[in-house]
Enzyme design. Structure first.
Site, PDB file in Angstrom:
ATOM      1  N   CYS A 134     -15.982 -41.548  59.538  1.00 29.21           N
ATOM      2  CA  CYS A 134     -16.925 -40.668  60.226  1.00 29.21           C
ATOM      3  C   CYS A 134     -17.538 -41.352  61.432  1.00 29.21           C
ATOM      4  O   CYS A 134     -18.624 -41.927  61.344  1.00 29.21           O
ATOM      5  CB  CYS A 134     -18.019 -40.205  59.268  1.00 29.21           C
ATOM      6  N   CYS A 137     -21.064 -40.394  62.413  1.00 34.77           N
ATOM      7  CA  CYS A 137     -22.127 -40.951  61.564  1.00 34.77           C
ATOM      8  C   CYS A 137     -22.361 -42.427  61.881  1.00 34.77           C
ATOM      9  O   CYS A 137     -23.485 -42.906  61.814  1.00 34.77           O
ATOM     10  CB  CYS A 137     -21.759 -40.870  60.081  1.00 34.77           C
ATOM     11  N   ASP A 138     -21.307 -43.142  62.163  1.00 37.76           N
ATOM     12  CA  ASP A 138     -21.377 -44.598  62.115  1.00 37.76           C
ATOM     13  C   ASP A 138     -21.179 -45.308  63.459  1.00 37.76           C
ATOM     14  O   ASP A 138     -21.356 -46.521  63.540  1.00 37.76           O
ATOM     15  CB  ASP A 138     -20.321 -45.138  61.135  1.00 37.76           C
TER      16      ASP A 138
END
Lengths: 306, 108
Positions: A134, A137-138
């Site tokens: 992801c 997200c990261d």
């Protein structure tokens, strides 16, 4: 007791819930520990109709959930654990999630698909420690670092583009000699100066103890293995359907639920929608469409049972 | 809700030295899944008032604390007890799931 129990809370499950509740069917969605499906791991969704400027994947799912709640859908946050899909004639299906069992006259399976991991040494234990699926997200945690994205489709391109905003270099590693991503996504990735491409290449090992520090990459033409110093590996090589837990439901040779007559499984009263049976289109909008179809068929079937 | 905000500067006093167990939501404005978790965290703060301190730490503005606890994916909810991290929950999840996590930490 519910008229319909929907397992899964992505676009297919939530669309099905909107339709069943509007048809006055008492509906339970087994949403899972992490609800919302694959769109929760994306950023801007530009191809979902109705949003000319695009919409953030999680925002779209939040809106779908609210819409389903508005008509009375009940949700539970536990993962599906097991199901009795083979009840006596006229009996109820029993679905266990968390430590509770719920009874339903009909079931719609909409559990979608999950990230397919590489399956190489050093991968599983470093998920969340440099191995990720992801980028939205990261990516932030890879500011000024060097990362690899594995894969050749649209989602791989998106991961690379998102990462390039933070990382100092992004290397796309793909096992074939060309990408299957759409032209528009390939063009965006190719004109980004931070993104490099490594074709005919496969990761064979992810290195590091506490976190990712490197990877072994094999050129599959020459079989030569080289070591790259990198801080992150983002995996975008596709998905596997979430079908393992459904005992008694017939699967096809690829492990997807075998669908007959558009929305039906091998068991009367158990319907299916979305990526858990669709290995071909795999879009949010097709999943939503399948969810609608399954809901209409479940409604029709329930009326026939009365 | 600004009163939940925790910073690199206030972390030691508000979290590590707190007598109550503390739940810290590591988030950032650019993280869409964090926007789903954020209102849930605010509700939990009210529901567990007096039993659990709940705070939110913006990883953009407070990189030191995020790095110290190895946060590489958000939203991450980390529970602290007696100054030590005891449980981590990563990713957008439902409220019931977070409550189960809280109950587990409170009863341990």
């Amino acid at each position: 007791m519910y008229d319909v129990i929907i397992i899964g809370s992505g676009p297919a499950g939530l669309t099905a819930a909107i339709y069943t509740t509007r048809a006055n069917l008492k509906t339970l969605v087994v949403a899972g520990n992490k609800w919302g499906g694959q769109l929760m791991l994306t950023t801007l969704v530009e191809n979902y109709p109705g949003f000319p400027e695009g919409i953030q994947g999680p925002d779209l799912m939040m809106a779908m959930k609210k819409q389903a709640e508005r008509f009375g859908t009940e949700f539970i946050d536990s993962d599906f654990a097991s199901g009795d899909f083979d009840p006596p004639a006229g009996g109820l299906f029993k679905i266990t999630a968390g430590d509770k069992t719920y009874e339903g006259k009909s079931v719609i399976i909409a559990t979608g698909a999950d990230t397919k991991w590489l399956g190489v040494p050093g991968e599983q234990e470093k998920i969340g420690k440099g191995v990720s699926s992801c980028a939205p997200c990261d990516a932030f945690f890879f500011k000024g670092k060097n990362v690899i994205v594995v894969g050749g489709g649209d989602s791989a391109m998106e991961e690379a583009i998102v990462l390039a905003d933070f990382a100092s270099s992004v290397t796309m590693v793909h096992r074939k000699d060309s990408f299957r991503a759409s032209q528009i996504m390939q063009d965006r990735a190719k004109k980004n100066p931070k993104i490099k491409f490594l074709l005919n290449a496969e990761i064979t090992k992810i290195l590091g103890e506490e976190k990712v520090i490197g990877a072994e990459v094999k050129n599959n033409k020459t079989n030569k293995v080289s070591k790259m110093d990198i801080d992150g590996v983002f995996v975008a090589i596709g998905h596997v359907p979430n079908t393992k837990v459904f005992q008694g439901i017939e699967l096809d040779e690829k492990g997807y639920i075998k669908v007959r007559d558009h929305t039906k499984t091998n068991i009367d009263g158990v319907f299916v929608a979305g990526d858990v049976h669709d290995s071909h289109y795999r879009q949010a909008i097709t999943a939503a469409g399948y969810g609608c179809a399954a809901a209409l068929e479940a409604d029709h079937w329930l009326r026939g049972q009365e | 809700m600004s009163d939940l905000n925790i910073t690199d500067q206030s972390f030691e006093g508000e979290v590590l030295k707190n007598e109550l167990p503390v739940l810290v939501d590591f988030w950032a404005p650019w993280c869409a899944p964090c926007r789903i978790v954020s209102p849930i965290v605010e509700e939990l703060a009210k529901e567990y008032e007096g039993k659990l301190k709940v705070g939110k730490l913006n990883v953009d503005d407070n990189p030191d604390t995020s790095a110290r606890y190895g946060v590489m994916s958000i939203p991450s909810l980390i529970f602290f007890k007696d100054g030590k991290p005891v449980k981590t929950m990563v990713g957008a999840q439902g409220k019931e799931n977070f409550k189960r996590g809280i109950e587990e930490v409170l009863s341990s």
